[in-house]
Design an enzyme around this catalytic site. Structure first.
Site, PDB file in Angstrom:
ATOM      1  N   ARG A  48       0.862  -1.178   0.000  1.00 38.79           N
ATOM      2  CA  ARG A  48       0.000   0.000   0.000  1.00 38.79           C
ATOM      3  C   ARG A  48       0.899   1.229   0.000  1.00 38.79           C
ATOM      4  O   ARG A  48       2.111   1.113   0.057  1.00 38.79           O
ATOM      5  CB  ARG A  48      -0.941  -0.037   1.219  1.00 38.79           C
ATOM      6  CG  ARG A  48      -0.238  -0.573   2.472  1.00 38.79           C
ATOM      7  CD  ARG A  48      -0.692   0.023   3.719  1.00 38.79           C
ATOM      8  NE  ARG A  48      -0.555   1.465   3.702  1.00 38.79           N
ATOM      9  CZ  ARG A  48       0.591   2.106   3.900  1.00 38.79           C
ATOM     10  NH1 ARG A  48       1.722   1.458   4.151  1.00 38.79           N
ATOM     11  NH2 ARG A  48       0.640   3.425   3.871  1.00 38.79           N
ATOM     12  N   GLY A  49       0.266   2.416  -0.060  1.00 34.42           N
ATOM     13  CA  GLY A  49       1.059   3.644  -0.170  1.00 34.42           C
ATOM     14  C   GLY A  49       1.297   3.918  -1.644  1.00 34.42           C
ATOM     15  O   GLY A  49       1.691   3.016  -2.389  1.00 34.42           O
ATOM     16  N   ALA A  50       1.062   5.178  -2.042  1.00 33.17           N
ATOM     17  CA  ALA A  50       1.039   5.488  -3.480  1.00 33.17           C
ATOM     18  C   ALA A  50       2.293   5.049  -4.250  1.00 33.17           C
ATOM     19  O   ALA A  50       2.190   4.335  -5.254  1.00 33.17           O
ATOM     20  CB  ALA A  50       0.757   6.980  -3.657  1.00 33.17           C
ATOM     21  N   ARG A  89      -6.954  -0.193  -7.313  1.00 39.29           N
ATOM     22  CA  ARG A  89      -7.204   0.897  -6.363  1.00 39.29           C
ATOM     23  C   ARG A  89      -7.266   2.202  -7.165  1.00 39.29           C
ATOM     24  O   ARG A  89      -6.350   2.507  -7.917  1.00 39.29           O
ATOM     25  CB  ARG A  89      -6.085   0.973  -5.295  1.00 39.29           C
ATOM     26  CG  ARG A  89      -6.057  -0.273  -4.396  1.00 39.29           C
ATOM     27  CD  ARG A  89      -5.274  -0.044  -3.133  1.00 39.29           C
ATOM     28  NE  ARG A  89      -5.958   0.864  -2.216  1.00 39.29           N
ATOM     29  CZ  ARG A  89      -5.389   1.372  -1.126  1.00 39.29           C
ATOM     30  NH1 ARG A  89      -4.136   1.068  -0.829  1.00 39.29           N
ATOM     31  NH2 ARG A  89      -6.063   2.181  -0.332  1.00 39.29           N
ATOM     32  N   GLN A 202      -2.972   2.454   9.767  1.00 43.68           N
ATOM     33  CA  GLN A 202      -1.612   2.462   9.190  1.00 43.68           C
ATOM     34  C   GLN A 202      -0.637   3.264  10.049  1.00 43.68           C
ATOM     35  O   GLN A 202       0.557   2.989  10.045  1.00 43.68           O
ATOM     36  CB  GLN A 202      -1.642   3.062   7.765  1.00 43.68           C
ATOM     37  CG  GLN A 202      -2.316   2.195   6.733  1.00 43.68           C
ATOM     38  CD  GLN A 202      -3.762   2.585   6.543  1.00 43.68           C
ATOM     39  OE1 GLN A 202      -4.431   2.966   7.498  1.00 43.68           O
ATOM     40  NE2 GLN A 202      -4.262   2.485   5.331  1.00 43.68           N
ATOM     41  N   ASP A 243      -1.694  10.798  -2.217  1.00 38.88           N
ATOM     42  CA  ASP A 243      -1.975   9.758  -3.218  1.00 38.88           C
ATOM     43  C   ASP A 243      -2.177  10.351  -4.596  1.00 38.88           C
ATOM     44  O   ASP A 243      -1.963   9.683  -5.610  1.00 38.88           O
ATOM     45  CB  ASP A 243      -3.208   8.953  -2.807  1.00 38.88           C
ATOM     46  CG  ASP A 243      -2.836   8.028  -1.665  1.00 38.88           C
ATOM     47  OD1 ASP A 243      -2.823   8.501  -0.517  1.00 38.88           O
ATOM     48  OD2 ASP A 243      -2.499   6.862  -1.938  1.00 38.88           O
ATOM     49  N   ASN A 253      -5.319  12.511   0.103  1.00 35.73           N
ATOM     50  CA  ASN A 253      -4.514  11.637   0.980  1.00 35.73           C
ATOM     51  C   ASN A 253      -5.490  10.890   1.889  1.00 35.73           C
ATOM     52  O   ASN A 253      -6.722  11.082   1.811  1.00 35.73           O
ATOM     53  CB  ASN A 253      -3.511  12.477   1.785  1.00 35.73           C
ATOM     54  CG  ASN A 253      -2.473  11.621   2.489  1.00 35.73           C
ATOM     55  OD1 ASN A 253      -1.874  10.732   1.857  1.00 35.73           O
ATOM     56  ND2 ASN A 253      -2.261  11.822   3.770  1.00 35.73           N
ATOM     57  N   LYS A 254      -4.960  10.029   2.703  1.00 35.07           N
ATOM     58  CA  LYS A 254      -5.778   9.168   3.572  1.00 35.07           C
ATOM     59  C   LYS A 254      -6.878   9.948   4.281  1.00 35.07           C
ATOM     60  O   LYS A 254      -6.661  11.071   4.730  1.00 35.07           O
ATOM     61  CB  LYS A 254      -4.844   8.484   4.581  1.00 35.07           C
ATOM     62  CG  LYS A 254      -5.493   7.546   5.564  1.00 35.07           C
ATOM     63  CD  LYS A 254      -6.361   6.472   4.929  1.00 35.07           C
ATOM     64  CE  LYS A 254      -5.653   5.625   3.903  1.00 35.07           C
ATOM     65  NZ  LYS A 254      -6.560   4.799   3.085  1.00 35.07           N
TER      66      LYS A 254
HETATM   67  O1  MRU Z   1      -4.679   3.266   1.817  1.00 38.03           O
HETATM   68  P1  MRU Z   1      -3.183   3.431   1.867  1.00 38.03           P
HETATM   69  O2  MRU Z   1      -2.572   2.835   3.083  1.00 38.03           O
HETATM   70  O3  MRU Z   1      -2.527   2.974   0.585  1.00 38.03           O
HETATM   71  O4  MRU Z   1      -2.994   4.998   1.968  1.00 38.03           O
HETATM   72  C1  MRU Z   1      -1.706   5.534   2.079  1.00 38.03           C
HETATM   73  C2  MRU Z   1      -1.694   7.004   2.210  1.00 38.03           C
HETATM   74  O5  MRU Z   1      -2.715   7.659   2.254  1.00 38.03           O
HETATM   75  C3  MRU Z   1      -0.353   7.666   2.185  1.00 38.03           C
HETATM   76  O6  MRU Z   1      -0.363   8.815   2.972  1.00 38.03           O
HETATM   77  C4  MRU Z   1      -0.047   8.063   0.726  1.00 38.03           C
HETATM   78  O7  MRU Z   1      -0.124   6.952  -0.105  1.00 38.03           O
HETATM   79  C5  MRU Z   1       1.263   8.710   0.601  1.00 38.03           C
HETATM   80  S1  MRU Z   1       2.541   7.493   0.670  1.00 38.03           S
HETATM   81  C6  MRU Z   1       4.038   8.179   0.610  1.00 38.03           C
END
Ligand code: MRU
Length: 367
Positions: A48-50, A89, A202, A243, A253-254
């Site tokens: 996970r994470g962009a 996603r 997370q 993201d 973002n999240k």
């Molecule tokens: O749903 P996730 O865990 O993939 O979401 C992650 C985030 O929102 C992070 O803040 C974002 O991807 C930036 S990662 C450097």
């Protein structure tokens, strides 16, 4: 401890990842052997994470080129593979960014499987190396902000972060955590307030684990605590990831990031977004109207996972009444006006069209 979050399997025809679902309780490594396994790892959030979603998609597409060898129509196979990966996603633009690079490469090679295999593997590896370099550079630029606060106050710099924009969301370094690692290494005292980040936690699970492994002082807080801390002068700076950020500087973002930005704005706390250019969608303008927001299963809200000390295993337990509906939006959009600045691999700029264009004239051309 693994240094990276994704790497080529030594046998050469598979990819290995850290399966993040069991962090921080277990560090388990998974092997992805097919493009379908890569797609499942993204949608079920093993990764996970962009930036890491983008890298996994690039490798997943490469696995698809290995599978294309046995197909009658390699072009149709690879188009379907791209579509399957793209559907995993919707919010992190790094996914589209990586897949469109791989598809452009295959188009140039007329979808000839052998040639595509080599070129797509090389490109997936280049994406990974570029992300490491970009995150490291983001850290260098962000370090200057933390250093300036320390020079002014002479006290440990209080940083609030949301979700996990750390090394587990990228390949190494992280985006929001890279300045923190670099400040810590430079001897600047820092303390990080870690938002738990419901529903998948997370922050509580992954960011806290990363900071602990690096020996960086931190405290996990319930998601609703940030506003209170900011009202009492207990946060010097907010650092979050993204993201997808639009050409106008609106930041997805999240879920919950927007509320932190509102609280920061109300309390004059600088709110910075750290992101590589692979997370900027130069084709979009109005983030609220145009960024697709992922909705995930209600089960992530109705149930919660944790480590059973009694059974020494990860257990899932119900949190909500059996018949109460729940809705689970994964992301929100923070309007550019609430963002103090964007920390990118090329430097820090205002979250505004002209400033972003000036920073990335090559990437924003034609957008
Ligand atoms: O749903 P996730 O865990 O993939 O979401 C992650 C985030 O929102 C992070 O803040 C974002 O991807 C930036 S990662 C450097």
């Amino acid at each position: 401890m693994t240094k990276r979050t994704i790497w080529l399997h030594p046998e050469g025809s598979a990819v290995q990842i850290v399966d993040q679902r069991s962090l921080p309780h277990e560090l388990s490594i998974a092997t992805l052997r097919t493009s379908d396994e890569a797609a499942a790892a993204i949608s079920e959030m093993w990764v996970r994470g962009a930036p890491l979603i983008g890298a996994t998609a690039a490798y997943g597409f490469w696995l698809g080129t290995l599978e294309a060898l046995g197909q009658k129509d390699s072009k149709a196979w690879l188009e379907a593979c791209a579509a399957r990966l793209l559907a995993t996603r919707p919010t992190a633009v790094n996914l589209q960014w990586a897949i469109s690079q791989q598809m452009d490469i295959c188009r140039e090679l007329a979808f000839e499987p052998k040639a595509c295999q080599q070129a797509c593997l090389a490109n997936a590896q280049a994406i990974v190396e570029e992300d490491v370099a970009h995150c490291k550079a983001i850290g260098g630029h962000g370090l200057a902000l933390i250093e300036a606060i320390y020079r002014k106050t002479g006290k440990a710099v209080q940083i609030l972060t949301h979700c996990n924009a750390g090394r587990m969301a990228c390949i190494e370094w992280g985006t929001a955590t890279s300045p923190i690692y670099q400040a810590h290494a430079a001897g600047i005292p820092v303390h990080v307030w870690v938002d738990e980040t419901r529903p998948r936690n997370q922050g509580a699970r992954i960011t806290a684990w990363e900071l602990a492994e690096a020996g960086i002082p931190h405290t996990v807080i319930a998601d609703n605590t940030g506003g209170h801390l900011m009202q009492h002068g207990m946060v010097d700076i907010c650092l979050v990831g993204s993201d997808r950020t639009t050409a106008l500087g609106d930041v997805a973002n999240k879920i919950g990031t927007y509320l932190k930005a509102l609280a920061a704005h109300d309390n004059d706390v600088p709110f910075y977004v750290a992101l590589p250019s692979s997370s900027i969608d130069f084709s979009l303008q109005d983030g609220l109207k145009e960024i697709p927001i992922e909705k995930r299963g209600a089960g992530e809200l109705s149930h919660i996972q944790g480590w059973s000390e009694e059974h020494a295993e990860i257990l899932s337990v119900r949190l909500t009444p059996e018949h109460s509906p729940a809705v689970n939006y994964g992301f929100d959009v923070t309007p550019a006006r609430l963002v103090t600045g964007l920390i990118t691999e090329r430097g820090i700029c205002r979250a505004e069209r002209e400033a972003i264009r000036e920073m990335f004239p090559d990437l924003s051309a034609g957008a």
